[in-house]
Design a protein around this motif. Sequence first.
Motif: not given
Length: 312
Positions: A63-71
């Motif tokens: 996973q990549v999470l940006i501010n907790g959001i899954d890309v």
Amino acid sequence: MTTQTPAIQLRNLTKRIGRKTIVEDLNFEIPRGEVFGLLGPNGAGKTTTIRMIVGLIKISQGQVLINGIDVEKNFEQALRHIGAIVENPEMYKFLSGYDNLVHFGRMVPGVTRERIDEVVKLIGLENRIHDKVKTYSLGMRQRLGLAQALLHRPSVLILDEPTNGLDPAGIRELRDHLRNLAAEENIAVVVSSHLLSEMELMCDRVAIIQHGKLVSVKTIRELIQEDTEVRPVLFDVERAEEAQQVLAPLLQGQVCEVAADGSGLLVQATREQVPTLNAALVGAGFNVYGIRTVAKSLEDKFLEMTGGGGIV
């Protein structure tokens, strides 16, 4: 999302193409307000990692999470938090810098003329922003690209090889801008570069990647400090060869040699030994003009950790 949520989280991030694993099981986090560097030998998977973070290539696993959001699961929502220059910034050269920003600003809801003026001031282009881009130097186009990436107030700024083609003055300007952006805009800045000396000055932490695997994530200070109590110490002393005879008996087999550039004596010693060695030199009638610990540079540590592989 809370204020404690890291700007970027990589969880077991993996990329495979056919039977070949390009990136394997990367795990690290990047908070807001930090300039974070990616270093790696040729083919290490550094650019592949960046492309997965910004959604340009598909993730094989993890996973990549940006501010907790899954890309992968919420691509558009995650992307709203990212500003990036993955290749050289592309602009309409027949338009002014300002008109370019107005054009790109129309693509993103909520970008006002006030915000455009704000980022222009932030990246220091006020005096040339109304000139056509075709008259800009490469450094100015890089700054305009930064302004474009910042228009929508991202919490993550990603730059792949941002110093390519810049002269020393341009590199220094970019470095100062990035450090200011991290502090003033409270964003996470991720930079990849082959210029290790610049990464040492620019970054708070670096991740070293080799063969697609994470070797280490450390602060610059942790990375270049000595791992043992015994460290190289340079005594700036006159008549270095004679002074060597005074110190050698006190070092119990530790190295004491004339520095390669002739600037004094290079001694392997503990911190506690330094005053004793200095007193011995002064007591024997030698003038000591300076004493300093010789820390390893980021480049030294990088080559040590990666076995001297080519650098991307």
